[in-house]
Scaffold this motif. Structure first.
Motif, short mmCIF file in Angstrom:
data_model
loop_
_atom_site.label_atom_id
_atom_site.label_comp_id
_atom_site.label_asym_id
_atom_site.label_seq_id
_atom_site.Cartn_x
_atom_site.Cartn_y
_atom_site.Cartn_z
N UNK A 162 -8.02 0.19 13.46
CA UNK A 162 -7.99 1.64 13.35
C UNK A 162 -9.13 2.07 12.42
N UNK A 163 -10.25 2.45 13.01
CA UNK A 163 -11.47 2.76 12.26
C UNK A 163 -11.27 3.88 11.26
N UNK A 164 -10.50 4.89 11.63
CA UNK A 164 -10.28 6.04 10.73
C UNK A 164 -9.61 5.61 9.42
N UNK A 165 -8.85 4.53 9.47
CA UNK A 165 -8.14 4.04 8.28
C UNK A 165 -8.76 2.77 7.71
N UNK A 166 -9.81 2.25 8.39
CA UNK A 166 -10.41 0.98 8.01
C UNK A 166 -9.31 -0.07 7.88
N UNK A 167 -8.48 -0.15 8.91
CA UNK A 167 -7.25 -0.93 8.84
C UNK A 167 -6.96 -1.62 10.16
N UNK A 168 -6.45 -2.84 10.05
CA UNK A 168 -5.92 -3.55 11.21
C UNK A 168 -4.41 -3.39 11.26
N UNK A 169 -3.87 -3.41 12.48
CA UNK A 169 -2.43 -3.48 12.70
C UNK A 169 -2.21 -4.60 13.71
N UNK A 170 -1.44 -5.59 13.28
CA UNK A 170 -1.17 -6.76 14.11
C UNK A 170 0.32 -6.80 14.41
N UNK A 183 -7.63 -1.87 -0.61
CA UNK A 183 -7.08 -1.75 -1.97
C UNK A 183 -5.63 -1.29 -2.03
N UNK A 184 -4.70 -1.99 -1.38
CA UNK A 184 -3.29 -1.59 -1.51
C UNK A 184 -2.80 -1.86 -2.92
N UNK A 185 -1.83 -1.09 -3.42
CA UNK A 185 -1.29 -1.35 -4.76
C UNK A 185 -0.53 -2.68 -4.78
N UNK A 186 -0.47 -3.29 -5.95
CA UNK A 186 0.27 -4.55 -6.11
C UNK A 186 1.76 -4.33 -5.90
N UNK A 187 2.42 -5.38 -5.44
CA UNK A 187 3.87 -5.40 -5.30
C UNK A 187 4.47 -5.58 -6.70
N UNK A 188 5.59 -4.93 -7.01
CA UNK A 188 6.23 -5.18 -8.32
C UNK A 188 6.50 -6.67 -8.50
N UNK A 189 6.24 -7.18 -9.69
CA UNK A 189 6.36 -8.61 -9.94
C UNK A 189 7.77 -9.13 -10.17
N UNK A 190 8.68 -8.26 -10.52
CA UNK A 190 10.03 -8.73 -10.84
C UNK A 190 10.81 -9.04 -9.56
N UNK A 191 11.46 -10.16 -9.49
CA UNK A 191 12.22 -10.46 -8.26
C UNK A 191 13.38 -9.51 -8.04
N UNK A 192 13.83 -8.84 -9.06
CA UNK A 192 14.95 -7.91 -8.91
C UNK A 192 14.48 -6.46 -8.90
N UNK A 193 13.18 -6.22 -8.60
CA UNK A 193 12.67 -4.85 -8.52
C UNK A 193 13.35 -4.13 -7.36
N UNK A 194 13.49 -2.83 -7.50
CA UNK A 194 14.12 -2.03 -6.46
C UNK A 194 13.26 -2.08 -5.20
N UNK A 195 13.89 -2.15 -4.06
CA UNK A 195 13.17 -2.19 -2.79
C UNK A 195 13.53 -3.43 -2.00
N UNK A 196 12.76 -3.69 -0.97
CA UNK A 196 13.00 -4.84 -0.12
C UNK A 196 12.91 -6.12 -0.93
N UNK A 197 13.93 -6.97 -0.86
CA UNK A 197 13.96 -8.18 -1.66
C UNK A 197 13.26 -9.34 -0.97
N UNK A 198 13.59 -9.59 0.30
CA UNK A 198 12.94 -10.64 1.06
C UNK A 198 13.21 -10.45 2.55
N UNK A 199 12.47 -11.18 3.38
CA UNK A 199 12.73 -11.25 4.82
C UNK A 199 13.35 -12.60 5.10
N UNK A 200 14.31 -12.64 6.00
CA UNK A 200 14.98 -13.89 6.34
C UNK A 200 14.86 -14.16 7.83
#
Length: 128
Positions: A37-45, A62-79
């Motif tokens: 996607x040229x307008x976003x300078x981004x690939x989507x796979x 330049x995406x922002x870093x993921x929170x480093x704490x394993x118990x940070x709010x949000x998605x924990x993991x994919x299974x």
């Protein structure tokens, strides 16, 4: 609201080529479609995971870093469900992926373990 299940999971990576190689060659997920996607300078796979499951792998500058704490709010993991956990672990290790020791789910008695993608996103394989 009544759902049929998950449609997809979206992941933003820091290095598109490295993550594409990991998800397609290491984990073996087939490519459904790859779009630049040229307008976003981004690939989507789009990757096929299971019967009707998919991962959308995105690259953004330049995406922002993921929170480093394993118990940070949000998605924990994919299974991911696997039939033979020992075989899946051996295959990952043969491809240079570090895998944690196997654990047993205290509620189901099923075995599982964790590993990480190139951006340290926690991934789980669960013997189903």
């Amino acid at each position: 609201m009544r759902t049929k299940g998950f449609h997809h999971v979206a992941i933003i990576c820091s290095n598109y080529d490295r993550s594409k190689q990991f998800y397609t060659e290491i984990l073996g997920f087939p490519i459904i479609q790859e779009t630049y996607r040229a307008a976003r300078n981004s690939y989507k796979l789009d990757l096929k995971v299971g019967e009707g499951d998919a991962i959308e792998l995105f690259s953004f500058p330049d995406p922002p870093d993921r929170p480093g704490r394993p118990e940070a709010c949000g998605l924990r993991h994919l299974s991911f469900a696997v039939e033979d956990l020992d075989q899946a672990v051996a295959e990952l290790q043969s491809k240079g992926v570090e895998v944690e020791p196997i654990r047993v789910d205290e509620l189901t008695g099923k075995r599982f373990t964790f590993f990480q993608d190139p951006d340290q996103l926690p991934l789980e394989i669960y013997e189903a």
